[in-house]
Design an enzyme around this catalytic site. Structure first.
Site, PDB file in Angstrom:
ATOM      1  N   HIS A  88       0.839  -1.203   0.000  1.00 41.97           N
ATOM      2  CA  HIS A  88       0.000   0.000   0.000  1.00 41.97           C
ATOM      3  C   HIS A  88       0.876   1.256   0.000  1.00 41.97           C
ATOM      4  CE1 HIS A  88      -3.558   2.397   1.435  1.00 41.97           C
ATOM      5  NE2 HIS A  88      -2.593   3.142   1.922  1.00 41.97           N
ATOM      6  N   GLU A  89       1.888   1.266   0.863  1.00 41.72           N
ATOM      7  CA  GLU A  89       2.762   2.446   0.964  1.00 41.72           C
ATOM      8  C   GLU A  89       3.592   2.636  -0.311  1.00 41.72           C
ATOM      9  OE1 GLU A  89       2.061   4.400   3.095  1.00 41.72           O
ATOM     10  OE2 GLU A  89       1.003   3.088   4.465  1.00 41.72           O
ATOM     11  N   HIS A 132       1.665   4.232  -2.935  1.00 45.88           N
ATOM     12  CA  HIS A 132       1.567   5.693  -2.774  1.00 45.88           C
ATOM     13  C   HIS A 132       2.761   6.368  -3.460  1.00 45.88           C
ATOM     14  CE1 HIS A 132      -1.933   6.511  -0.490  1.00 45.88           C
ATOM     15  NE2 HIS A 132      -1.566   5.898   0.608  1.00 45.88           N
ATOM     16  N   GLU A 192      -6.480   6.555  -1.504  1.00 41.97           N
ATOM     17  CA  GLU A 192      -6.416   5.396  -0.618  1.00 41.97           C
ATOM     18  C   GLU A 192      -6.978   4.156  -1.308  1.00 41.97           C
ATOM     19  OE1 GLU A 192      -4.911   5.056   2.297  1.00 41.97           O
ATOM     20  OE2 GLU A 192      -4.255   7.095   1.944  1.00 41.97           O
TER      21      GLU A 192
END
Lengths: 188, 406
Positions: free
Chosen positions: B143-144, B147, B230
């Site tokens: 997830h990070e 980003h 997100e």
């Protein structure tokens, strides 16, 4: 000049720009594929380097499993020698190496003292991660090949690909069925 | 620059333009009210914005990491974390290994920062690091990393700098207007000719309303952009790891935690994996949150049965919401059907526990069957025990949000 000449010039200019863009896009995708292939290579080499260490560590505790050690070492050497071969051939040998490694680690299961060894635990983490990195780099390589192949085969970019003779990429498939089902090494 | 942002959504850019428009409007009215020319106000707004942007661009990540109290770790300090970050870096095709940071805090959270993919950092709290198994950690790091890969970090930095500028300008301008406005207004109206008085008052009122509303509007837009990103990051994480359950169960653990991150604030909130300011028990309304509700994100991830491509995430989203998708067409086009993988073997302790639980579950299932209960399997993996007296023809799965026909 008549207006239609301007239109022809404009259309030609757009066409040229589009050809340049499409060509550069294909080159970019092909470079990504090349880079992804190099990345798999790095990880496979890392696995070759880890194996002698692992075999030495396990040997210290499990002296009677000579056959298993020999199999791993043999599979490793064969895979390493084939490292300049194409994706298909390599996939097969790497799959066999993965299986031999799995057997070695299964043997390690039977030796509780070995499983408590700090050195072995560190090697285990490295090996798990390397296995993951191999499969992730393979995954990224295959995704990149898919993107490139789509561009080469789909209209309109297939025209450019045909003009400049772009070749379809080869997927990195693991051919050993057992390896495909259990790509992860169990340490528990 | 924008075309580099793979699968960036048009909507995010439009919203960014809206914030910029609000910033310019604030500058314009400040100019009209205080300098009697719009240009002066616009210049002030742009100068403040430029200075803040430069600071954010060159120092943003170190300020952020410093504020969070993060310390850098290498491969020998935290081998598992470092390895997982490297795995996700490879899976996402990021060119350069991001720096890895650890925050000493029992709260469960993680964030990413860095102005571009070659100069990025990932930070995770020690609490989260201890709580997660390898698959879950992979989901969170995926997830990070996404980003970073999707350039959300840059987008959110640009947006938050504009938001900050608007807040600062509006705050000072409205204070001056409210407390010094009467005196200033008298002086100005007496000095100017009588005819301009009416227009002056209108400008003053419009300006005052704008000063009050602008920060609020900008904040809403900011939240909207953040929420969109997100979802995209969750979808990318599922694609990279090929295993949405990892992130889903990590989010479950994060959602169940009652620890609040000590060193988090409004500005840094959108970069965390879950809203660090969310107080336990308080249900955040949809508009004023930087993150979609955790329960909803988990449901979407678990509704992704069979595939992990963006298309699968999108249909899972519409299934949970009962309406449209969340990702753009361009984002989904990249990769076709993508299969899911199996869970990694778990650590020894967990294995024993789950075996025990499975055995007792088996026994209780048998007892229920003898009582004429019906056992229904949901595609997400949940088993539902339907009592014999149940008359409806379908049940709702609370784990993934599906409706299962009986």
């Amino acid at each position: 000049m008549a207006w239609w000449i301007w239109i022809i010039i404009a259309v030609a200019a757009i066409l040229v720009l589009w050809i340049i863009g499409a060509y550069n896009g294909l080159i970019g995708l092909r470079n990504i594929v090349k880079n992804a292939w190099a990345q798999i290579d790095v990880q496979l080499k890392r696995r070759y380097d880890l194996i002698p260490n692992l075999v030495e560590t396990v040997k210290g505790y499990a002296k009677h499993e000579r056959e298993v050690f020999e199999n791993v070492t043999k599979a490793r050497n064969m895979a390493q020698q084939a490292s300049s071969a194409g994706a298909g051939e390599r996939g097969k040998l790497e799959g066999e190496l993965g299986m031999a490694l799995g057997r070695l680690l299964a043997v390690a299961e039977a030796y509780p003292e070995l499983k408590a060894n700090q050195n072995f635990l560190a090697l285990q983490e490295e090996l798990t991660s390397t296995e993951n990195k191999i499969s992730f780099s393979r995954q990224f390589y295959n995704d990149s090949v898919l993107n490139l192949n789509n561009k080469i085969q789909m209209f309109p970019s297939n025209v450019i690909a045909g003009m400049f003779n772009f070749k379809l990429g080869e997927f990195f498939e693991v051919t050993v069925e057992a390896e495909r089902q259990a790509p992860k090494v169990s340490f528990s | 620059m924008w075309e580099q942002i793979r699968s960036n959504q048009v909507r995010s850019v439009i919203l960014l333009g809206l914030i910029a428009a609000i910033l310019l409007a604030v500058g314009y009215f400040i100019g009209l009210i205080f300098f009697e020319s719009a240009i002066g106000g616009l210049i002030i707004a742009l100068v403040i914005w430029a200075i803040m942007s430069l600071v954010a661009y060159f120092q943003g990540d170190s300020i952020l990491l410093g504020m969070a109290g993060a310390r850098k770790v290498g491969p020998s300090d935290a081998p598992r974390l470092y390895n997982v970050v490297e795995e996700m870096k490879i899976a996402s095709g990021l060119e350069k290994m991001p720096n890895v940071y650890v925050i000493d805090d029992p709260a469960l959270n993680a964030f990413a920062t860095g102005r571009d993919p070659t100069k990025a950092s990932v930070a995770i709290t020690t609490g989260l690091l201890q709580k997660l198994n390898r698959d879950e950690l992979q989901g969170v790091i995926g997830h990070e990393i996404s980003h970073i890969k999707n350039r959300d970090v840059l987008l959110m930095a640009i947006t938050s700098v504009m938001l900050g500028t608007i807040v600062i300008l509006a705050w000072y301008a409205s204070r001056v207007l409210i407390f010094g406005g009467i005196a200033g207004g008298n002086r100005r109206s007496s000095s100017s000719s009588g005819g301009g008085g009416g227009a002056q008052v209108i400008i003053l009122i419009v300006g005052l309303v704008l000063m009050i509303l602008a920060p609020i509007m900008a904040q809403f837009i900011y939240y909207a952009i953040s929420r969109k990103r997100e979802y995209l990051a969750d979808a990318s994480s599922a694609l990279y790891t090929r295993y949405p359950e990892g992130l889903a169960s990590a989010l479950e653990k994060i959602g169940a935690s009652t620890h609040q991150l000590k060193k988090a604030n409004q500005a840094t909130a959108p970069m965390y994996i879950a809203n660090p300011l969310n107080k336990e028990g308080r249900k955040l309304s949809d508009l004023t949150s930087t993150h979609p509700p955790i329960s909803e994100r988990i449901k979407i991830l678990r509704a992704m049965a069979g595939g992990v491509s963006f298309t699968d995430y999108n249909s899972a989203y519409s299934q949970v919401h009962g309406r449209g998708g969340v990702l753009s067409k361009a984002a989904m086009g990249a990769v076709g059907a993508v299969g899911m993988r199996q869970a990694s073997p778990s650590a020894p302790g967990e294995m024993a526990l789950s075996e025990k639980a499975a055995r007792s579950r088996e026994v209780s299932d048998m007892m229920l069957k003898m009582d004429k209960y019906r056992i229904v399997d949901c595609p997400c993996g949940a088993k539902w025990k339907v009592p014999p007296g149940y008359t409806e023809d379908s049940i709702y799965c609370t784990r993934c949000g599906r409706t299962i026909k009986l």
